[in-house]
Design an enzyme around this catalytic site. Structure first.
Site, PDB file in Angstrom:
ATOM      1  N   CYS A 112      48.412  26.294  47.867  1.00  0.00           N
ATOM      2  CA  CYS A 112      47.661  25.601  46.804  1.00  0.00           C
ATOM      3  C   CYS A 112      48.200  24.199  46.519  1.00  0.00           C
ATOM      4  CB  CYS A 112      47.670  26.448  45.540  1.00  0.00           C
ATOM      5  SG  CYS A 112      47.036  28.101  45.828  1.00  0.00           S
ATOM      6  N   HIS A 250      46.122  21.901  39.756  1.00  0.00           N
ATOM      7  CA  HIS A 250      45.537  22.950  40.595  1.00  0.00           C
ATOM      8  C   HIS A 250      44.844  23.945  39.676  1.00  0.00           C
ATOM      9  CE1 HIS A 250      44.935  26.243  43.190  1.00  0.00           C
ATOM     10  NE2 HIS A 250      45.968  26.948  42.773  1.00  0.00           N
ATOM     11  N   ASN A 280      39.865  29.857  41.763  1.00  0.00           N
ATOM     12  CA  ASN A 280      40.996  29.191  42.410  1.00  0.00           C
ATOM     13  C   ASN A 280      40.633  28.958  43.876  1.00  0.00           C
ATOM     14  OD1 ASN A 280      43.385  28.596  43.724  1.00  0.00           O
ATOM     15  ND2 ASN A 280      44.603  30.148  42.653  1.00  0.00           N
TER      16      ASN A 280
HETATM   17  O1  UT7 Z   1      47.057  29.406  43.181  1.00  0.00           O
HETATM   18  C1  UT7 Z   1      48.408  29.684  42.979  1.00  0.00           C
HETATM   19  C2  UT7 Z   1      48.674  31.095  43.092  1.00  0.00           C
HETATM   20  N1  UT7 Z   1      48.169  31.964  42.066  1.00  0.00           N
HETATM   21  C3  UT7 Z   1      48.268  31.781  40.753  1.00  0.00           C
HETATM   22  O2  UT7 Z   1      48.524  30.745  40.235  1.00  0.00           O
HETATM   23  C4  UT7 Z   1      48.090  32.981  39.853  1.00  0.00           C
HETATM   24  C5  UT7 Z   1      49.099  32.976  38.745  1.00  0.00           C
HETATM   25  N2  UT7 Z   1      49.038  34.187  37.938  1.00  0.00           N
HETATM   26  C6  UT7 Z   1      48.028  34.470  37.109  1.00  0.00           C
HETATM   27  O3  UT7 Z   1      47.096  33.696  36.988  1.00  0.00           O
HETATM   28  C7  UT7 Z   1      48.104  35.749  36.301  1.00  0.00           C
HETATM   29  O4  UT7 Z   1      49.363  36.328  36.463  1.00  0.00           O
HETATM   30  C8  UT7 Z   1      46.993  36.777  36.691  1.00  0.00           C
HETATM   31  C9  UT7 Z   1      45.650  36.267  36.232  1.00  0.00           C
HETATM   32  C10 UT7 Z   1      47.017  36.993  38.190  1.00  0.00           C
HETATM   33  C11 UT7 Z   1      47.241  38.105  35.983  1.00  0.00           C
HETATM   34  O5  UT7 Z   1      47.312  37.930  34.595  1.00  0.00           O
HETATM   35  P1  UT7 Z   1      48.455  38.671  33.782  1.00  0.00           P
HETATM   36  O6  UT7 Z   1      48.273  38.345  32.354  1.00  0.00           O
HETATM   37  O7  UT7 Z   1      49.762  38.285  34.423  1.00  0.00           O
HETATM   38  O8  UT7 Z   1      48.089  40.191  34.000  1.00  0.00           O
HETATM   39  P2  UT7 Z   1      48.952  41.338  34.699  1.00  0.00           P
HETATM   40  O9  UT7 Z   1      49.042  41.118  36.170  1.00  0.00           O
HETATM   41  O10 UT7 Z   1      50.255  41.469  33.935  1.00  0.00           O
HETATM   42  O11 UT7 Z   1      48.061  42.601  34.439  1.00  0.00           O
HETATM   43  C12 UT7 Z   1      47.799  43.072  33.120  1.00  0.00           C
HETATM   44  C13 UT7 Z   1      46.922  44.300  33.205  1.00  0.00           C
HETATM   45  C14 UT7 Z   1      47.426  45.355  34.183  1.00  0.00           C
HETATM   46  O12 UT7 Z   1      47.167  46.620  33.622  1.00  0.00           O
HETATM   47  P3  UT7 Z   1      48.319  47.465  32.908  1.00  0.00           P
HETATM   48  O13 UT7 Z   1      49.381  47.672  33.946  1.00  0.00           O
HETATM   49  O14 UT7 Z   1      48.781  46.592  31.760  1.00  0.00           O
HETATM   50  O15 UT7 Z   1      47.616  48.712  32.482  1.00  0.00           O
HETATM   51  C15 UT7 Z   1      46.575  45.180  35.403  1.00  0.00           C
HETATM   52  O16 UT7 Z   1      46.433  46.344  36.150  1.00  0.00           O
HETATM   53  O17 UT7 Z   1      45.628  43.943  33.672  1.00  0.00           O
HETATM   54  C16 UT7 Z   1      45.263  44.788  34.778  1.00  0.00           C
HETATM   55  N3  UT7 Z   1      44.401  44.007  35.682  1.00  0.00           N
HETATM   56  C17 UT7 Z   1      43.072  43.937  35.518  1.00  0.00           C
HETATM   57  N4  UT7 Z   1      42.233  44.493  34.630  1.00  0.00           N
HETATM   58  C18 UT7 Z   1      40.925  44.218  34.744  1.00  0.00           C
HETATM   59  C19 UT7 Z   1      44.775  43.254  36.740  1.00  0.00           C
HETATM   60  N5  UT7 Z   1      43.684  42.686  37.286  1.00  0.00           N
HETATM   61  C20 UT7 Z   1      42.627  43.093  36.556  1.00  0.00           C
HETATM   62  C21 UT7 Z   1      41.239  42.852  36.617  1.00  0.00           C
HETATM   63  N6  UT7 Z   1      40.450  43.415  35.708  1.00  0.00           N
HETATM   64  N7  UT7 Z   1      40.705  42.034  37.564  1.00  0.00           N
END
Ligand code: UT7
Length: 323
Positions: A112, A250, A280
């Site tokens: 990215c 980004h 993204n």
């Molecule tokens: O381009 C450069 C590379 N990528 C990035 O920059 C991404 C950077 N990271 C992020 O943007 C965030 O970390 C994410 C958007 C990927 C995730 O957000 P988060 O607030 O860190 O959520 P999480 O991974 O801690 O997940 C929270 C909960 C989990 O459930 P539990 O374990 O709390 O029950 C996940 O299983 O959300 C759940 N979850 C979803 N729920 C509904 C994960 N993906 C989804 C989804 N829909 N698509």
């Protein structure tokens, strides 16, 4: 040494729009979860065009805007993490597609951050005098490297390409830059692993084909590194945030941008965001954003903008560019 000038921005995105509601029919997710966690409402997903074709579209549009014919382009630098092939470079395929017969063409792999790295490389070729102009492209079909069963990643990314033309000029181009890599954390974001495959080795298991990401790790790394990187390019250029029209980050996640804004004590309206429409798009996100800003009249002649990328590698980098 010569000066460089950025003369045109352009984009090319697939027509097919996939909304968050569409995705909720494929994996267990919702528009509410995706939008509140990321700022994304929809993305483009290619039905027929591969990375080279999206990049050729953006490249052609940029050349048209710059008024340069394809035969007159001397260098093509293309950033992608979803190339058509391991070899040849996607840049060479674009060279053929747009008829840039006289160009030197190669790819840059910096996920990215790819567009910031690619622009930096092209700028140096111009400044040292080896080439008089360059087409810099960031393009992806991330849709082909995603695990469409993994809701934690498949809702985040989109396909598209953006490009700019940079040429020998009087002033402008890349004013200052700050580029970094941290290979210690390479496995925080990986995709398209190519396993060993030969008759002498037993180590031929096919794993890790799809994009895998430690989202939290990347989130924390981005909010830590990007503000410092922005301050570094300002310091190197002896400029302050008051001299900068916009910061173009980004387009990974609006919450990342909000934290960066808070750390820099800047209002959100100094940041451009369009991840709501495209998700993204990795190496394409910054040039697509710049292209839309130019179309909307938000940036013009002599404006200074900070572009800042972060992602797999890990890689991160910023540059102050003057239009
Ligand atoms: O381009 C450069 C590379 N990528 C990035 O920059 C991404 C950077 N990271 C992020 O943007 C965030 O970390 C994410 C958007 C990927 C995730 O957000 P988060 O607030 O860190 O959520 P999480 O991974 O801690 O997940 C929270 C909960 C989990 O459930 P539990 O374990 O709390 O029950 C996940 O299983 O959300 C759940 N979850 C979803 N729920 C509904 C994960 N993906 C989804 C989804 N829909 N698509």
């Amino acid at each position: 040494m010569y000066d460089s000038k950025i003369v045109a921005f352009a984009k090319y995105v697939p027509e097919n729009i996939v909304t968050n509601d569409d995705l909720s029919k494929i994996v267990e997710t919702s528009d509410d979860w995706i939008f509140s966690r990321t700022g994304i409402r929809e993305r483009r997903i290619s039905l027929s065009e591969n990375t080279s074709e999206l990049c050729a579209g953006a490249g052609e549009n940029a050349l048209l805007k710059a008024g340069i014919s394809p035969e007159d382009i001397e260098l093509i630098v293309l950033a992608t993490m979803s190339p058509d092939y391991s070899s040849p470079s996607t840049a060479c395929i674009v060279q053929k597609l747009i008829g840039a017969k006289n160009a030197v063409a190669f790819d840059i792999s910096a996920a990215c951050s790819g567009f910031v790295f690619a622009l930096s490389v092209a700028d140096k070729f111009i400044k040292t005098g080896l080439f008089k102009n360059a087409l810099v492209i960031g393009g992806e079909t991330t849709s082909k490297i995603l695990d469409w069963n993994d809701r934690a990643t498949c809702v985040l990314f989109g396909d598209g390409a953006g490009a700019c033309v940079i040429e020998r000029g009087n002033a402008g181009g890349v004013i200052s830059e700050d580029l970094h890599s941290d290979g210690e954390k390479y496995d925080s974001l990986t995709s398209s692993f190519i396993p060993l495959n030969n008759v002498f080795s037993e180590n031929t298991k096919d794993c890790c084909k799809w994009l895998r990401m430690d989202g939290r790790e990347i989130f924390n790394f981005a909010t830590r590194k990007v503000p410092a990187s922005i301050n570094s390019v300002l310091e190197k250029a002896k400029l302050s945030l008051d001299d900068i029209k916009y910061i173009v980050p980004h387009q990974a996640n609006s919450r990342i941008v909000e934290i960066i804004a808070r750390k820099l004590k800047l209002p959100m309206d100094r940041f451009f965001m369009n991840m709501d429409k495209y998700g993204n798009t990795s190496a394409a996100s910054i040039p697509i954003a710049l292209s839309e800003m130019a179309e909307q009249g938000l940036i013009g002649e002599k404006d200074k903008v900070i572009i800042t990328g972060f992602g797999g590698g890990l890689t991160w980098g910023s540059a102050i560019i003057q239009i």
